[in-house]
Scaffold this active site. Structure first.
Site, PDB file in Angstrom:
ATOM      1  N   HIS A 105      -8.157  -4.093  -1.333  1.00 49.70           N
ATOM      2  CA  HIS A 105      -7.429  -3.751  -0.635  1.00 49.70           C
ATOM      3  C   HIS A 105      -5.972  -5.087  -0.120  1.00 49.70           C
ATOM      4  O   HIS A 105      -4.706  -5.044  -0.222  1.00 49.70           O
ATOM      5  CB  HIS A 105      -6.988  -2.672   0.016  1.00 49.70           C
ATOM      6  CG  HIS A 105      -5.865  -1.822  -0.058  1.00 49.70           C
ATOM      7  ND1 HIS A 105      -5.339  -1.762  -1.151  1.00 49.70           N
ATOM      8  CD2 HIS A 105      -5.348  -1.230   1.447  1.00 49.70           C
ATOM      9  CE1 HIS A 105      -4.150  -1.040  -0.222  1.00 49.70           C
ATOM     10  NE2 HIS A 105      -3.912  -0.461   0.631  1.00 49.70           N
TER      11      HIS A 105
ATOM     12  N   SER B 244       1.435  -1.311  -0.027  1.00 44.53           N
ATOM     13  CA  SER B 244       0.154  -0.154   0.333  1.00 44.53           C
ATOM     14  C   SER B 244       0.357   1.119   0.164  1.00 44.53           C
ATOM     15  O   SER B 244       2.099   1.770  -0.938  1.00 44.53           O
ATOM     16  CB  SER B 244      -0.765   0.492   0.814  1.00 44.53           C
ATOM     17  OG  SER B 244      -1.979   0.739   0.793  1.00 44.53           O
TER      18      SER B 244
END
Length: 705
Positions: free
Chosen positions: A676, A561
């Site tokens: 995610h 991320s």
């Protein structure tokens, strides 16, 4: 030179027209931002197939995948409490037979006794089969103090967007005619048993530029949502708006939060009629809990109070009664961390405030008690030199449920009562022989002289340099604490264990940008100071090389991320140090990140690339813009999800396209589901761990060229 993936074909584009918002003459790969575009997905399929053809043929792949699946599906795992609901406890259980999970409930007494008697409430796999949806569990919000009605959130495929349905625990079924919301990035919470706080996608004007709700409404049971009453609204440029309630004893306090940017929040107290009164919290303070009629918040900048100036990191209390009566609510300190400490977690039980503190990255649990003469403090007796995590606290009574673990010690769940000694109620089994390894905490010196802690795991008795995997994050105040090796460096897979079992070294680096030492550690890597986090990472790698613990070129940099910015930047800046880069769900193109999905919400962290002064410093480290056509770049492995609606898959896709055009070695794996967090079930998590192990062995392992 190691064999390259079969990706030699030149990229020639005669594609179908791209939507106007994607036009950018400076980027020939912008068509890969079309998430479900036919050409884009065809390219993804090619890269996936090329990567799997190489890595699944490695001898270690099938063994690692089977071992990972065995660990992930182990039925001896701790049934962690999702919530303590009066005299009951809920848990989401995932194993080989239930990959998406069973949401279930048991009595608190049976849970504390170590023999919980579970009743299944929702079988997520079966629900998905029955409804023809790939549901991923996103949690449940049950209304205290009865805890019979819950707002259940389910995501199609693991996206941040989900659907919300009202569920009745007593009947074990969704409420017919109850509250429901269609798929969206909604903010939903109980106002009372017949009213909800709701912020959701209502069409143009209802969302912020970041894609989150801009409005907060009160929606009464039995009415159409179109009749919901607006009580607060934010600006289009805000991050989000939301309402929530907290039960403190028998008093329900209700709040609305406006988020102007990622690091600021304006809180208001909401009356029964929906009227709002601003709370006197500093705009950059973090709302932590409500206890004994006080709102507790953590400071992120110094604050002058009647008792003197309080420093960043301190916990302060404000009287909600004073706020309701329109009086000046003068704050006072309830806890002040030392120079080496940082407050990482705060949770309230019936009469106590529980504070998890990091002290040189080691966990401590502190109990705070409000009394007439001030708040008293007591350190709880838990194993030292460990990572401690508050899992849950009891709503009635004063017990904290806390996990304790280290890199070589599996997690144990403790019930920590206010009176009496902590008691272990569940432990995960050892998955490896810990006596074969050593763990040390070391400190590297960064470019500006800052001491940067890191944890190093090596085989017992190993001498000389070893192939080394360094994992870090370095952003958003998120501290990286050492966890059992089956969960490191990816919470969903035991890659860290597989790597050290193969005779290599693993490092967890506590670089600036995180919250390991409180607000200052984060602020030292914000915006124009971002280079400090990259320098910290380089310092750790250089320290390993200088002490003959690792060789330059046989070091892998790992990040996920925000960590994608990190590993992309360090790979560009020091290709002499790194031979491999693991980049998960990554941010890479910092020129366009604020235009992609939730990217606009992070401009307070990185800067606004549309402002020339900001882009001047961002341009220096943005990974995508600093990639170059050279033979010495580290071999990168990108893993991500098509359905990631937080970090756009276009970041990794476009980086891969550059590697391909320049004939550079790279690996790529994009899952269709998972959001995610990437993996939507243990099968995908196990596959990823095995692919990454094969990749590391191939690129920096002892058998690599």
């Amino acid at each position: 030179m190691v064999a390259r993936l079969a990706l030699a074909a030149a990229l020639v584009f005669t594609a179908a027209p791209i939507a106007a918002q994607y036009n950018d003459a400076d980027d020939p790969y912008i068509w890969l931002e079309e998430i479900q575009g036919e050409r884009a997905l065809a390219k993804v399929d090619q890269w996936n197939a090329d990567t799997e053809a190489v890595l699944t043929a490695q001898a270690e792949y099938p063994l690692a995948k089977a071992w990972a699946r065995q660990i992930l599906d182990d039925t001896r795992q701790i049934a962690m409490p999702d919530a303590i609901q009066g005299d009951m406890v809920t848990n989401l259980w995932r194993d080989a037979d239930n990959p998406r999970g069973l949401w279930r409930i048991a009595s608190l007494d049976s849970y504390l006794a170590g023999t919980p008697e579970w009743r299944t409430l929702i079988d997520v796999d079966k629900l998905g089969e029955d409804e023809g949806q790939s549901w991923v569990w996103h949690g449940a919000n049950c209304l205290a103090p009865e805890y019979t009605r819950c707002l259940v959130s389910l995501s199609p495929g693991g996206t941040d967007a989900d659907v919300v349905r009202e569920f009745d625990i007593t009947t074990g079924a969704f409420v017919k005619g109850g509250f429901t919301l269609p798929e969206a990035k909604s903010n939903v919470a109980w106002f009372d048993e017949n009213t909800l706080f709701v912020g959701t996608d209502e069409g143009p004007g209802s969302l912020t530029d970041s894609g989150y709700p801009r409005l907060v409404k009160l929606w009464e049971r039995g009415t159409d949502f179109a009749q919901a009453r607006l009580i607060a609204e934010g600006q289009q440029t805000d991050i989000s708006m939301n309402g929530f309630s907290v039960l403190d004893g028998e008093t329900r306090y209700r709040f609305v939060r406006r988020g102007p940017d990622f690091w600021t929040g304006e809180y208001s107290l909401v009356a029964e009629d929906g009227a709002t009164t601003a709370l006197p919290l500093p705009v950059d303070a973090e709302f932590e809990a409500v206890l004994d009629g006080y709102v507790i918040a953590k400071l992120n900048s110094a604050l002058d109070t009647p008792a003197g100036t309080e420093q960043p990191g301190a916990l302060l209390a404000w009287s909600l009664d004073d706020v309701q009566r329109g009086r000046d609510a003068a704050p006072f300190a309830v806890f002040r961390p030392s120079e080496t400490q940082a407050v990482e977690q705060v949770a309230a039980s019936e009469n106590k405030l529980w504070v998890k503190v990091l002290d040189d990255v080691s966990g401590k649990l502190i109990e705070l008690t409000p009394e007439a003469t001030g708040w008293t403090e007591r350190a709880m007796d838990l194993p030292a030199n460990s990572t401690i995590q508050i899992a849950e606290t009891s709503g009635a009574g004063d017990t904290a449920f806390v996990t304790v673990e280290s890199m070589l010690t599996p997690p144990t769940l403790y019930a920590v009562p206010s009176e009496g000694a902590p008691r272990a109620i569940a432990s995960e089994p050892a998955q490896f022989d810990a006596s074969k390894f050593t763990v040390e905490q070391k400190f590297a010196t960064s470019k500006d002289g800052t001491k940067v802690p890191y944890y190093l795991v090596r085989p017992e008795g190993a001498e000389g340099p070893l192939p080394t995997l360094i994992h870090a994050y370095g952003g958003f105040r998120a501290a990286q604490t050492p966890k059992y090796l089956t969960a490191e460096p990816y919470r969903s897979g035991p890659l860290g264990l597989f790597w050290v079992e193969s005779g290599n070294a693993y490092v967890l680096a506590n670089i600036r940008g995180g919250g390991e030492y409180g607000p200052r550690w984060h602020e030292d890597a914000l915006r124009e100071k971002r280079q400090n986090s990259f320098d910290d990472f380089h310092a750790v790698a250089d320290d390993l090389v200088a002490n003959r613990l690792a060789d330059a070129g046989r070091i892998a940099a790992s990040g996920r991320s925000n960590g994608g910015v990190l590993v992309g930047a360090v790979a560009n800046q020091r290709p002499d140090l790194y031979g491999a880069i693991i980049s998960g769900s990554p941010l890479i193109d910092m020129k366009r990140y604020n235009k992609l999905l939730a990217g606009a919400s992070w401009m307070a962290e990185y800067g606004n690339p549309d402002v020339p002064e900001d882009w001047a410093f961002m341009r220096e480290w943005s990974p995508y813009q600093n990639m170059r056509d050279s033979a010495d770049v580290p071999a990168a492995f990108y893993y991500l999800s098509t359905l990631d609606d937080r970090v756009h898959p276009g970041h990794a896709r476009k980086a891969a396209a550059k590697h391909e055009a320049w004939g550079q070695t790279f690996y790529y794996h994009e899952y269709r589901e998972g959001g995610h967090s990437v993996g939507s079930d243990h099968e995908e998590d196990a596959k990823r761990a095995a692919l990454l192990l094969a990749y590391l062995n191939r690129e920096i392992g002892n058998g690599a060229d």
